[in-house]
Design a protein around this motif. Structure first.
Motif, PDB file in Angstrom:
ATOM      1  N   LYS A 142      -4.407   3.918  -1.027  1.00 28.71           N
ATOM      2  CA  LYS A 142      -3.122   4.213  -1.654  1.00 28.71           C
ATOM      3  C   LYS A 142      -3.392   5.153  -2.829  1.00 28.71           C
ATOM      4  O   LYS A 142      -4.372   4.958  -3.562  1.00 28.71           O
ATOM      5  N   VAL A 143      -2.536   6.123  -2.987  1.00 30.67           N
ATOM      6  CA  VAL A 143      -2.684   7.034  -4.124  1.00 30.67           C
ATOM      7  C   VAL A 143      -2.037   6.390  -5.344  1.00 30.67           C
ATOM      8  O   VAL A 143      -0.852   6.041  -5.315  1.00 30.67           O
ATOM      9  N   PHE A 156      -6.176  -2.905   0.803  1.00 30.77           N
ATOM     10  CA  PHE A 156      -6.294  -1.456   0.636  1.00 30.77           C
ATOM     11  C   PHE A 156      -6.981  -1.162  -0.694  1.00 30.77           C
ATOM     12  O   PHE A 156      -7.085  -2.053  -1.554  1.00 30.77           O
ATOM     13  N   SER A 167       0.821  -1.216   0.000  1.00 31.84           N
ATOM     14  CA  SER A 167       0.000   0.000   0.000  1.00 31.84           C
ATOM     15  C   SER A 167       0.857   1.268   0.000  1.00 31.84           C
ATOM     16  O   SER A 167       0.326   2.373  -0.066  1.00 31.84           O
ATOM     17  N   LYS A 182      -7.854   1.083   4.275  1.00 32.19           N
ATOM     18  CA  LYS A 182      -6.607   1.792   3.944  1.00 32.19           C
ATOM     19  C   LYS A 182      -6.657   2.193   2.470  1.00 32.19           C
ATOM     20  O   LYS A 182      -7.259   1.483   1.661  1.00 32.19           O
ATOM     21  N   THR A 233       3.149   4.261  -1.357  1.00 30.22           N
ATOM     22  CA  THR A 233       3.099   4.990  -2.627  1.00 30.22           C
ATOM     23  C   THR A 233       4.500   5.246  -3.167  1.00 30.22           C
ATOM     24  O   THR A 233       4.661   5.809  -4.231  1.00 30.22           O
TER      25      THR A 233
END
Lengths: 384, 485
Positions: free
Chosen positions: B456-457, B423, A312, B454, A314
């Protein structure tokens, strides 16, 4: 028999002598170790096909005998299959032996009960590359192959019709075939860190092709060879000085070849280092195979590299890799397993070596060569 | 110290990567890399690498009580009467699937593979929908169009596509999320695929066909392939989906949605699932659980413990896939044979229909005849005829919602396993617009409920919340949602 002694030996059993490489000494020695109870198990490659074998841990001498013969197209490191507390022997290329020693430093292997029977190694090949090479370079059907050997710088395949087909390894590697990249720049060809180092280099005269050159490196090396002699499985004769000199010369030549390959493959990165590493790692799918297969990693499921990273995240570059590159600087032996199993073909061993080699040179420390721990383990932090 | 080593395939998807499974005396397993495997050169994705941690063997049960295997088989045999409905999506060998087809036939039924698109789309398209192209052919393509995210859905395709790029191919991705290996990532109206993609006979289209795939979308892609002359490959999420589809050809199939509807309206009372967990496979878990609860008999023949084994009336627990004798057919149409010799599943199904034990050889011979081969050779892809087909009128369902939770799919998703995929992904605009903060889960709300997840970008399409893990508030592969802090 003393440490440092050198012999030429061979199996007394004709069948082992015929099927095993260079007189079958290694196979006979491992089988005898089981038969006489010196060890409880032996790790060997069980042959499935000409380019396929699977490591097995066996207590059956017949399985050891059936595994006789070298397989250059099965690039597997056997130390991953050792179990702590078992009296075990393994035939060990230098990367097998070095990773066994690194695991022993980390308490994963009991070095006192592990007999490392070293095998000279000039490199191994990935089976998929070998098959393509046979098609493209040799114009042979891989299914027609019945055996292979490396001799005098040539890779020779024998077909089922009994014919031999040889091409210079240099020529193959120029075209992107031949040995795995990590093997090309590996400079450890004779497993001097093993209990006993075996190979065909230095076997001359009438015994050429029929005997194995043996160098005794430890008390365990003496034990496993004497055990085989006592069992009547092996005969030896002292190696002569000319043979020793030839062995050293071959090793020296191989080391020079490795040094040249090192310069070729690990030349300084041109341009931005950040761009280089980001580009190299951009296709990572977070599979964890490189960690799982690594024969010197002893961290288990919960490790710095896994705890500090998550799918997760980035981040453009995985912390998993960054942690591992640094963490393995002292222990990476360049065995090539991580590259072999990477599902997106990241040249991981190459990258690990870019981190590890300068550090190992700086500290004049080469992992897996003996039980000496890395020098900075002993560094005292001094407060100003 | 003793262990058995099985040469087998990863059960994660229809690529069917070769691998070894090591089984110790105590039943513990470990995977190992089979570097000479033609499909994957020994390489595995995270699903394969972590198989030993995630594979849980099933236990035979009747009415929730643990029973002997033979008792479960007997109970199942008694419970399966005429009118039963059978499902096998392709998570087991061709041998077990063919055995189930015999059982179904004896009850006047067929085995549904769950791929509803096969029922909707003309049969002359089925060979093209079923069998793909050799993976090597992807590397030879000049242009590749991806209607999948290979990193998430079929990771072992990534190296093939990268190899194609090295050979000069250009890659275009059409999907919810930008794919980093693509030269261009596009959102294209299906009506304009032909003009915007400009494919030809050196091109390859890679898409997915799963039980929830809109048949109209499949038709659009088939039309595109036909018009351009491009090769097309429909990946499937189940290891032997292709084998099961080949075995089941010419039988009328129901989609999983139809089956659930017929359970709800009372016309299906007994459902037999062979290694097919509808709770995992179908996006609306709540609805599926509700429907399964209405059955008189839910009979599950399976090697794997999963959500459906907890609610089944009868569970017939067979040996794990790696131990089974039998063959799977992967997305290329390549037949791959297990080294295992287990025939529990085939024998159990045989017993249920009163056949003597030992059907395996007969069934395996039938499979070879279906594939038109004398023996299974992993290095040879059998020849498949792919007849020409007529262009079809296709109108894909518009998925025009302001904000949508979209399931990405992938081996962990289809097997109901939460790994490191817990996520959702959304783009920075959505994160900013909804004042989401790193470290604080996003609240995803639909008409069916809400979940805190959760996030995430990522470079996903505007309005899309992409998920690779099943969330409780979804009603389909695409669910209209709102996002808040």
């Amino acid at each position: 028999m003393d440490i440092g002694d050198c012999y030429v030996g061979w199996a007394t059993d004709e069948d082992i002598r015929t099927r095993g490489a260079s007189g079958g000494l290694v196979t006979a020695m491992l089988a005898a170790a089981l038969e006489k109870g010196l060890v409880e198990a032996v790790v060997v490659l069980k042959k499935i096909g000409e380019f396929e074998a699977v490591p097995i841990v066996t207590s059956d001498p017949e399985e050891v005998k059936a595994a006789a013969g070298s397989m250059h197209s099965v690039p597997i490191v056997l130390s991953r299959y050792l179990e702590y507390g078992t009296k075990v022997a393994l035939p060990a290329k230098p990367c097998d032996a070095r990773s066994t020693i690194e695991q022993a430093k980390r308490g994963q292997v009991d070095i006192d009960t592990t007999y490392i029977v070293g095998l000279n190694c000039g490199g191994t090949m990935h089976p998929a590359v070998t098959r393509e090479m046979l098609d493209v370079m040799y114009k042979l059907d891989p299914e027609d192959i019945e055996g292979e050997e490396i001799d005098k710088g040539k890779l020779i395949f024998e077909t089922k019709d009994g014919k031999e087909h040889a091409i210079k390894i240099d020529e193959l590697e120029e075209e992107g075939y031949g040995r795995r990249e990590s093997c090309q720049y590996c400079a450890v060809n004779i497993p001097t860190m093993a209990d006993i180092a075996c190979g065909n280099w230095g076997v001359i005269g009438d015994l050429a092709g029929k005997g194995t050159f043996v160098e005794i490196n430890t008390e365990k090396g003496i034990a496993i060879l004497e055990n085989a002699i006592d069992a009547g499985a092996v005969e030896i004769t002292p190696a002569d000085d000319k043979g020793k000199a030839i062995r050293a010369k071959v090793d020296g030549a191989m080391m020079n070849v490795a040094a040249a390959a090192n310069e070729k493959h690990l030349s300084p990165i041109e341009g931005s280092h950040l761009d280089y590493y980001m580009n190299a790692l951009k296709d990572c799918i977070n599979c964890g195979a490189c960690k799982t297969v690594c024969p010197v990693c002893a961290c288990g499921e919960t490790a710095k590299c896994t705890e500090f990273s998550s799918a997760s995240d980035t981040y453009k570059m995985s912390l998993f890799h960054l942690v591992r590159f640094v963490h393995l600087m002292d222990s990476c032996i360049g065995c090539g397993q991580c590259t072999d199993v990477c599902p997106v073909d990241i040249p991981l061993t190459h990258i690990y070596q870019r981190f590890a080699v300068p550090m190992q040179e700086e500290f004049e420390y080469k992992p897996g060569m003996d039980m000496t721990t890395p020098p900075f383990f002993g560094v005292d932090l001094i407060e100003d | 110290m003793n262990e058995n080593i099985f040469t087998t395939v990863c059960p994660g998807c229809s690529i069917a990567c070769g691998m070894y499974v090591r089984e110790k005396d105590d039943g513990a397993i470990d995977i190992d890399w089979r570097k000479d495997a033609v499909v994957n050169a020994g390489k595995l994705c995270r699903f394969g690498v972590r198989l030993s941690a995630n594979l849980k063997n099933a236990t035979s049960r009747v009415d929730g009580n643990e029973v002997e295997f033979s008792d479960a088989v007997t109970a199942a045999g008694k419970a399966i009467g005429d009118g039963a409905t059978f499902v096998s999506v392709g998570n087991t060998t061709c041998a077990e699937h063919l055995a189930l087809m015999k059982l179904a036939e004896s009850k006047g039924a067929v085995v549904n593979t769950g791929m509803g698109a096969f029922s909707t789309i003309p049969s002359e398209c089925h060979p093209t929908m079923g069998v793909g192209i050799p993976l090597d052919a992807i590397e030879d393509a000049k242009k590749i169009v991806l209607f999948i995210d290979p990193y998430e859905q079929y990771p072992l395709l990534v190296r093939r596509i990268l190899a194609a790029k090295k050979n000069g191919a250009t890659v275009t991705a059409v999907g919810w999320k930008a794919v980093s290996l693509a030269d261009e990532n596009k959102t294209i109206d299906p009506a304009n695929y032909e003009s915007e993609l400009a494919l030809d006979s050196d091109s390859v289209i890679i898409a997915e066909l799963n039980p929830s795939t809109d048949p109209e979308r499949v038709m659009v892609l088939l039309n595109l392939a036909k018009a351009s002359g491009a090769a097309i490959m429909f990946m499937k999420p189940f290891v032997n989906a292709v084998g099961c589809d080949l075995a089941s050809k010419k039988t009328e199939q129901k989609s999983l949605d139809q089956i659930i509807a017929e359970i709800n309206d009372g016309s299906i009372k007994t459902l037999v699932c062979l290694d097919s967990d509808l709770i995992e496979i179908m996006p609306d878990e709540t609805a599926v659980r509700g429907a399964l609860g209405k059955l008189d008999n839910l009979i599950v023949i399976t090697s794997r413990a999963s959500a459906i084994t907890d609610v089944a009336k009868i569970v017939v627990a067979t040996e794990p896939l790696y131990k089974k004798a039998g063959t799977v057919v992967n997305a290329e149409g390549r037949a791959l044979q297990n080294s295992g010799e287990g025939t529990d599943g085939v024998d159990a199904i045989g017993t249920m229909m009163g056949q003597p034990v030992g059907m395996y050889d007969e069934i395996h011979a039938a499979l070879l005849a279906t594939l038109g081969i004398d023996a299974v050779d992993e290095r040879v892809v059998p020849a498949y005829e792919k007849p020409d087909y007529a262009a079809m009128d296709a109108n894909p369902t518009a998925e025009a919602v302001e904000t949508a939770l979209v399931y990405a799919g992938g081996p962990f998703f289809w097997n109901g396993i939460v790994d490191d995929n817990d996520f959702v992904e959304m783009n920075l605009d959505m994160v900013t617009a909804n004042s989401l903060l790193k470290g604080i889960p996003a609240k995803i709300t639909s008409d069916a409920g809400e979940a805190a997840v959760k996030f995430k970008v990522s470079d996903v399409a505007p309005g899309v919340v992409l998920s690779n893990v099943k969330l409780p508030m979804t009603t389909g592969m695409v669910t209209s949602v709102t996002v808040s802090r």
